[in-house]
Scaffold this motif. Structure first.
Motif, PDB file in Angstrom:
ATOM      1  N   ASP A 218     -44.906 -33.446 -10.724  1.00  0.00           N
ATOM      2  CA  ASP A 218     -45.188 -32.297 -10.393  1.00  0.00           C
ATOM      3  C   ASP A 218     -44.178 -31.306 -10.111  1.00  0.00           C
ATOM      4  O   ASP A 218     -43.467 -31.610  -9.281  1.00  0.00           O
ATOM      5  CB  ASP A 218     -46.498 -32.079  -9.292  1.00  0.00           C
ATOM      6  CG  ASP A 218     -47.668 -33.118  -9.472  1.00  0.00           C
ATOM      7  OD1 ASP A 218     -47.980 -33.265 -10.492  1.00  0.00           O
ATOM      8  OD2 ASP A 218     -48.117 -33.481  -8.223  1.00  0.00           O
ATOM      9  N   ALA A 219     -43.817 -30.098 -11.087  1.00  0.00           N
ATOM     10  CA  ALA A 219     -42.738 -29.337 -10.806  1.00  0.00           C
ATOM     11  C   ALA A 219     -43.286 -27.890 -10.824  1.00  0.00           C
ATOM     12  O   ALA A 219     -44.036 -27.245 -11.631  1.00  0.00           O
ATOM     13  CB  ALA A 219     -41.774 -29.625 -11.903  1.00  0.00           C
TER      14      ALA A 219
ATOM     15  N   LEU B  12     -32.355 -34.892  -6.059  1.00  0.00           N
ATOM     16  CA  LEU B  12     -33.551 -34.084  -6.161  1.00  0.00           C
ATOM     17  C   LEU B  12     -33.165 -32.399  -5.595  1.00  0.00           C
ATOM     18  O   LEU B  12     -33.907 -31.616  -6.258  1.00  0.00           O
ATOM     19  CB  LEU B  12     -34.340 -34.710  -4.967  1.00  0.00           C
ATOM     20  CG  LEU B  12     -35.228 -36.120  -5.139  1.00  0.00           C
ATOM     21  CD1 LEU B  12     -35.823 -36.433  -4.065  1.00  0.00           C
ATOM     22  CD2 LEU B  12     -35.886 -36.028  -6.506  1.00  0.00           C
ATOM     23  N   GLN B  13     -32.329 -32.570  -4.705  1.00  0.00           N
ATOM     24  CA  GLN B  13     -31.725 -31.214  -4.300  1.00  0.00           C
ATOM     25  C   GLN B  13     -31.195 -30.330  -5.457  1.00  0.00           C
ATOM     26  O   GLN B  13     -31.252 -29.152  -5.686  1.00  0.00           O
ATOM     27  CB  GLN B  13     -30.972 -31.300  -3.029  1.00  0.00           C
ATOM     28  CG  GLN B  13     -30.872 -29.711  -2.609  1.00  0.00           C
ATOM     29  CD  GLN B  13     -29.866 -30.030  -1.361  1.00  0.00           C
ATOM     30  OE1 GLN B  13     -29.226 -30.918  -0.971  1.00  0.00           O
ATOM     31  NE2 GLN B  13     -29.732 -28.891  -0.349  1.00  0.00           N
ATOM     32  N   ARG B  14     -30.454 -31.154  -6.382  1.00  0.00           N
ATOM     33  CA  ARG B  14     -29.917 -30.506  -7.521  1.00  0.00           C
ATOM     34  C   ARG B  14     -30.866 -30.091  -8.716  1.00  0.00           C
ATOM     35  O   ARG B  14     -30.683 -28.932  -9.202  1.00  0.00           O
ATOM     36  CB  ARG B  14     -28.783 -31.510  -8.179  1.00  0.00           C
ATOM     37  CG  ARG B  14     -27.274 -31.521  -7.267  1.00  0.00           C
ATOM     38  CD  ARG B  14     -26.427 -32.190  -8.267  1.00  0.00           C
ATOM     39  NE  ARG B  14     -26.638 -33.543  -8.381  1.00  0.00           N
ATOM     40  CZ  ARG B  14     -26.304 -34.670  -7.916  1.00  0.00           C
ATOM     41  NH1 ARG B  14     -25.591 -34.620  -6.564  1.00  0.00           N
ATOM     42  NH2 ARG B  14     -26.750 -35.794  -8.099  1.00  0.00           N
ATOM     43  N   VAL B  15     -31.951 -30.804  -8.780  1.00  0.00           N
ATOM     44  CA  VAL B  15     -33.030 -30.239  -9.647  1.00  0.00           C
ATOM     45  C   VAL B  15     -33.669 -29.199  -9.071  1.00  0.00           C
ATOM     46  O   VAL B  15     -33.925 -28.192  -9.745  1.00  0.00           O
ATOM     47  CB  VAL B  15     -33.953 -31.637  -9.594  1.00  0.00           C
ATOM     48  CG1 VAL B  15     -35.086 -31.021 -10.635  1.00  0.00           C
ATOM     49  CG2 VAL B  15     -33.314 -32.677 -10.620  1.00  0.00           C
TER      50      VAL B  15
ATOM     51  N   LEU C 188     -40.863 -30.092  -6.190  1.00  0.00           N
ATOM     52  CA  LEU C 188     -41.048 -31.196  -6.956  1.00  0.00           C
ATOM     53  C   LEU C 188     -41.632 -32.530  -6.482  1.00  0.00           C
ATOM     54  O   LEU C 188     -41.246 -32.805  -5.207  1.00  0.00           O
ATOM     55  CB  LEU C 188     -39.569 -31.480  -7.179  1.00  0.00           C
ATOM     56  CG  LEU C 188     -39.174 -32.917  -8.176  1.00  0.00           C
ATOM     57  CD1 LEU C 188     -39.952 -32.751  -9.740  1.00  0.00           C
ATOM     58  CD2 LEU C 188     -37.781 -33.069  -8.388  1.00  0.00           C
ATOM     59  N   THR C 189     -42.856 -33.094  -7.061  1.00  0.00           N
ATOM     60  CA  THR C 189     -43.299 -34.231  -6.560  1.00  0.00           C
ATOM     61  C   THR C 189     -43.402 -35.118  -7.551  1.00  0.00           C
ATOM     62  O   THR C 189     -43.729 -34.944  -8.698  1.00  0.00           O
ATOM     63  CB  THR C 189     -44.717 -33.717  -6.049  1.00  0.00           C
ATOM     64  OG1 THR C 189     -44.747 -32.957  -5.003  1.00  0.00           O
ATOM     65  CG2 THR C 189     -45.447 -35.170  -5.418  1.00  0.00           C
ATOM     66  N   ILE C 190     -43.010 -36.310  -7.121  1.00  0.00           N
ATOM     67  CA  ILE C 190     -42.943 -37.779  -8.055  1.00  0.00           C
ATOM     68  C   ILE C 190     -43.906 -38.743  -7.839  1.00  0.00           C
ATOM     69  O   ILE C 190     -43.758 -39.096  -6.705  1.00  0.00           O
ATOM     70  CB  ILE C 190     -41.542 -38.268  -8.060  1.00  0.00           C
ATOM     71  CG1 ILE C 190     -40.436 -37.024  -8.724  1.00  0.00           C
ATOM     72  CG2 ILE C 190     -41.436 -39.498  -9.122  1.00  0.00           C
ATOM     73  CD1 ILE C 190     -38.941 -37.473  -8.508  1.00  0.00           C
ATOM     74  N   HIS C 191     -44.807 -39.024  -8.563  1.00  0.00           N
ATOM     75  CA  HIS C 191     -45.729 -39.975  -8.079  1.00  0.00           C
ATOM     76  C   HIS C 191     -45.615 -41.214  -9.010  1.00  0.00           C
ATOM     77  O   HIS C 191     -45.398 -41.074 -10.213  1.00  0.00           O
ATOM     78  CB  HIS C 191     -47.296 -39.564  -8.582  1.00  0.00           C
ATOM     79  CG  HIS C 191     -47.615 -38.321  -7.856  1.00  0.00           C
ATOM     80  ND1 HIS C 191     -48.117 -38.041  -6.660  1.00  0.00           N
ATOM     81  CD2 HIS C 191     -47.394 -36.958  -8.406  1.00  0.00           C
ATOM     82  CE1 HIS C 191     -48.157 -36.907  -6.401  1.00  0.00           C
ATOM     83  NE2 HIS C 191     -48.008 -36.028  -7.384  1.00  0.00           N
TER      84      HIS C 191
ATOM     85  N   VAL D  86     -46.484 -44.943  -4.452  1.00  0.00           N
ATOM     86  CA  VAL D  86     -45.563 -43.844  -3.643  1.00  0.00           C
ATOM     87  C   VAL D  86     -45.479 -42.515  -4.329  1.00  0.00           C
ATOM     88  O   VAL D  86     -45.699 -42.295  -5.460  1.00  0.00           O
ATOM     89  CB  VAL D  86     -43.992 -44.353  -3.546  1.00  0.00           C
ATOM     90  CG1 VAL D  86     -44.072 -45.967  -2.928  1.00  0.00           C
ATOM     91  CG2 VAL D  86     -43.666 -44.679  -4.791  1.00  0.00           C
ATOM     92  N   SER D  87     -45.071 -41.505  -3.555  1.00  0.00           N
ATOM     93  CA  SER D  87     -44.833 -40.096  -4.011  1.00  0.00           C
ATOM     94  C   SER D  87     -43.712 -39.457  -3.097  1.00  0.00           C
ATOM     95  O   SER D  87     -43.382 -39.801  -1.942  1.00  0.00           O
ATOM     96  CB  SER D  87     -45.945 -39.197  -3.728  1.00  0.00           C
ATOM     97  OG  SER D  87     -47.120 -39.535  -4.275  1.00  0.00           O
ATOM     98  N   ILE D  88     -42.862 -38.825  -3.569  1.00  0.00           N
ATOM     99  CA  ILE D  88     -41.533 -38.309  -3.140  1.00  0.00           C
ATOM    100  C   ILE D  88     -41.834 -36.811  -3.253  1.00  0.00           C
ATOM    101  O   ILE D  88     -41.815 -36.423  -4.427  1.00  0.00           O
ATOM    102  CB  ILE D  88     -40.450 -38.700  -3.903  1.00  0.00           C
ATOM    103  CG1 ILE D  88     -40.209 -40.506  -3.758  1.00  0.00           C
ATOM    104  CG2 ILE D  88     -39.155 -38.012  -3.260  1.00  0.00           C
ATOM    105  CD1 ILE D  88     -39.229 -40.987  -4.996  1.00  0.00           C
ATOM    106  N   ASP D  89     -41.909 -36.327  -2.312  1.00  0.00           N
ATOM    107  CA  ASP D  89     -42.099 -34.781  -2.274  1.00  0.00           C
ATOM    108  C   ASP D  89     -40.804 -33.818  -1.720  1.00  0.00           C
ATOM    109  O   ASP D  89     -40.477 -34.279  -0.711  1.00  0.00           O
ATOM    110  CB  ASP D  89     -43.443 -34.360  -1.298  1.00  0.00           C
ATOM    111  CG  ASP D  89     -43.845 -32.901  -1.554  1.00  0.00           C
ATOM    112  OD1 ASP D  89     -42.995 -32.064  -2.336  1.00  0.00           O
ATOM    113  OD2 ASP D  89     -44.746 -32.464  -0.777  1.00  0.00           O
ATOM    114  N   ALA D  90     -40.081 -33.075  -2.636  1.00  0.00           N
ATOM    115  CA  ALA D  90     -39.047 -32.393  -2.138  1.00  0.00           C
ATOM    116  C   ALA D  90     -39.117 -31.063  -2.636  1.00  0.00           C
ATOM    117  O   ALA D  90     -40.046 -30.515  -3.503  1.00  0.00           O
ATOM    118  CB  ALA D  90     -37.740 -32.909  -3.046  1.00  0.00           C
TER     119      ALA D  90
END
Length: 298
Positions: free
Chosen positions: A44-45, A79-82, A99-102, A124-128
């Motif tokens: 999700d972006a 993630l911060q660079r993206v 940005l969220t990665i599932h 897992v989800s990574i939410d930045a």
């Protein structure tokens, strides 16, 4: 014949002059690297649309920026660079990026006793996000485990005690007779109920971390609970699992408190929100407990 310039409808002015908090795409398919493991992910972006006069954002620019995630391991810095690329390509339009990665993280887990091992998937989800020039990363992890009800265990023990009284009240106790009784269904007349349960962890990471501590968090949580669900097992492993459940009787409240203590001890975490769900085998509803530490809902 003169080439025509393709129309850019998104560049038109909005008729309502209304900013939007989040605009983007959900469910983008993308392979990502995590801990050297190639995962099939859904992304999700999005960005904020702070210029209320602008009709829309440039979604293709977000999509192209995600290519940065394909070749190297996911880290907070990457993630911060993206996210920074999101904002650079939307200068004048957006001040915040999300940005969220599932994905399912696959870990090979050993059996309790035997040399067997098998794979287990952890959602897992990574939410930045970057908001007000501040960068934050949150991790969400689902961890399955087994829980045995302490009340049911106590009631079962009482029934076994009563059966022992009934069977041996009028006869002298012999070691062999008691041993046979303990190994029979006539003696152990009741067993406590257990259920597959789930711990839903949501943690906010310290800014100084170089890596995403997903595996460490999973290991810490499973150690605190003591009854992680198994993969490949033999009878010796199943017996060891029964022993682990018997030594780790817990209500949902107990599980939540164990995880609270474990997460506070885990390095690199500055806040968390956890929820445990025990899918009751006695009732048709679930037993649920939640716990928070330094958690502030935005």
């Amino acid at each position: 014949m003169n080439a025509l310039t393709l129309p850019d409808i998104a560049a038109q002015a909005s008729r309502q002059n209304l900013p939007l908090e989040w605009v983007g795409m959900c469910g983008i398919a993308l392979p990502v690297l995590l801990g050297g493991q190639r995962l099939s992910a859904r992304i999700d972006a999005g960005v904020s649309l702070d210029d209320g006069d602008a009709r829309g954002i440039h979604m293709s620019r977000l999509y192209l920026a995600l290519e940065m995630l394909e070749q190297e391991n996911l880290t907070p810095a990457r993630l911060q660079r993206v996210l920074q690329r999101f904002l650079e390509t939307h200068e004048g339009l957006s001040n915040s990026a999300y940005l969220t990665i599932h994905a399912d993280l696959l870990l090979k887990r050993p059996a309790l006793i035997s040399p067997l091992a098998g794979w287990k998937a952890y959602p897992v989800s990574i939410d930045a996000h970057v908001k007000n020039a501040m960068f934050h990363v949150e991790l969400k992890i689902d961890i399955p485990y087994s829980s045995t009800c302490p009340c049911s265990a106590a009631l079962s023990r009482q029934l076994i005690q009563q059966q022992f009284i009934d069977d041996f009240a009028s006869s002298p106790l012999q070691h062999a007779d008691v041993l046979d009784w303990l190994g029979s269904t006539n003696g152990i007349v009741a067993t406590p109920h257990s259920q597959r349960s789930n711990a839903q962890l949501r943690v906010r990471l310290d800014d100084y971390l170089d890596d995403l501590p997903l595996i460490a968090l999973i290991n810490d949580a499973e150690a605190a609970l003591g009854t992680a669900v198994q993969t490949a097992v033999k009878r010796a492993d199943e017996q060891a699992f029964a022993l682990a459940n018997g030594q780790n009787l817990m209500f949902c409240e107990d599980a939540a408190r164990r995880l609270n203590v474990a997460l506070k001890r885990s390095p690199g975490i500055n806040a968390f929100h956890l929820k445990v769900v025990h899918a009751e085998s006695l009732h048709a509803h679930d037993a649920v407990a939640e716990s928070r530490w330094n958690w502030v809902t935005a």
